[in-house]
Each structure stands twice: as C-alpha cells, then as structure tokens.
Design an enzyme around this catalytic site. Sequence first.
Site, mmCIF file in Angstrom:
data_model
loop_
_atom_site.group_PDB
_atom_site.id
_atom_site.type_symbol
_atom_site.label_atom_id
_atom_site.label_comp_id
_atom_site.label_asym_id
_atom_site.label_seq_id
_atom_site.Cartn_x
_atom_site.Cartn_y
_atom_site.Cartn_z
ATOM 1 N NE ARG A 1 -7.593 -8.472 0.484
ATOM 2 C CZ ARG A 1 -7.252 -7.670 -0.521
ATOM 3 N NH1 ARG A 1 -6.347 -6.728 -0.345
ATOM 4 N NH2 ARG A 1 -7.831 -7.802 -1.711
ATOM 5 C CE LYS B 1 -4.405 -1.767 1.532
ATOM 6 N NZ LYS B 1 -5.485 -1.763 2.539
#
Length: 279
Positions: A260, A225
């Site tokens: 995740r 991210k």
Amino acid sequence: MKFIWRIHGKEHDLTQRGLVMGIVNVTPDSFSDGGRYHDTGRAVEHALELATEGADILDIGGESTRPGAEPVSEADELKRVLPVIHAVRSQTQALISIDTMKASVARAALDAGADIINDVTGLRGDPMMSRVAAETDAGLVVMHMIGTPRTMQQQPQYADVVAEVCAYFEERLRVLEEQGIAPQRIVLDPGFGFGKTLEHNATLMQALPKLTVQERPVLVGVSRKSMIKQLLESEAVEDRDWPTVALTSHTRELGARIFRVHDVKPNAQALRMTEAILG
C-alpha cells in the site's frame, strides 16, 4: 506455498506476482498529502493516474486514520467516497478498495463498484462489518491495531509483539470463518504504525515471514509513515518516498505480497524488478 486471494469469486494468484495498492485519500486532513485530493474531481484524476502508473488496487478512503485523528460522520464519509468510486469504476478495471471502519460505508461502496473492504479495526470496530463481509464476496484486508486512531500511539506496549500479532491473526481468521467468511478472501496487515513504537515496527519487519498465518498473503503499509521520519531524522514528507521504495523491495523478499503506497510508479518498478530477481 501458494498465495491465493479470492475477490468476487475470482482467484488472484499472488504466489509469483504481488499487487500494488495505490492510496487515494479523499480527506482534508491526510498526514501525507495535505488534503490535495479532497475535491472529487481531483481525487478521481489522481486515482486514474495511479492506475496508469501500475496500481493493481485503488484504496479510496474518506476518513483519516493518522495518529490522533478525529472520527467523521457516516454522512460525510459517504459524501466523500461514493462519487469517487462511481467515477473511477466507470473508467478503469483496477480493483477498488474502500478504506473504512463503518459497515454502512463499506456496503454502499461495494454497491457502487468497490471490490475490497480494507478495515483498520480488523472487522471489530463496527459489529455489523462482519455481516456485510459475510453477505458479499468482497476481498478483505484485516489489520492489527491496538486502540483507535485517536489513541493508538499513546504508549503502546507488548510482551512479544510478533507473537501477539500472530495470535491476533489466528483469532481473526477463526472468528471470521465461524461467521461465514472464507479465509481465502482475507489478507493480513500487521498495521505498521498503528499502535506500535519504532522498535515494534522494526521487530515486525524483521519477523515478517512469521506473519504469514494460514498461508494468507501479507499486506505491508509503510508508505511515508513516521517510522521512516524517525529513522531519517527528517521532517520532510518527500524524504520518505525513496525509503518506501526500498522497503517495498525488501519486504517482497521477506514474503509480503500486497504493498500500500502513495507513489505508485517507483514502487511498482521496484516490486517487478525484485520479483524478476527472485524468479
């Protein structure tokens, strides 16, 4: 404190052993893999590879939730994910998660063999999603997000991000239980990068133990991210993989139980090593 996640009537004990959720983006516009697995065959091959590398859950999604992402139609999303779920279900015992905001897609995915609904809106985006969840015994991932993927990064603001995320989790657990959904079926996702600045993300990371509301397991999704890009000051996506591994180990120490990730093998290895040290 014991952490139990009930999926299809089976209790998964996450107290000592966390779970790795491998990401399978069946989209042409994923921020992290450039749509490399948009083709059904390649997506299936990738999913099975992730299972071999140690993924306990395969998270299959047909709609990008990157900042600024445009929504896709129900028909397009179903066309992308259903063939992949059918094929993967026939070849692995790994749990399958459907990453969707649409109740119709969630129901079709469960009928095709999925086990978990992963809804970035926390079952708020589609008024029928809670009914689908109540009528099945699927596992659920309830995430915190302000706005929508298209708008979430437009100057997000909080008076106290930790308190507000915790209050949101309490509210969601209460409302969903009133709608017939047992809390034991739910795991909570703080939504790193979903309506949060770098400072908000860092504050939530530091306060991760406080986010374990009502003994529900916490899922962490920070893989590749932009918070990593900002901290490293690097535009290269590949530079985000090893920092993700570090965060998997660190957040497991802080109490997270589901991770995740895109790059399964090193994250699974880091998780098992960390758990061995934790005893």
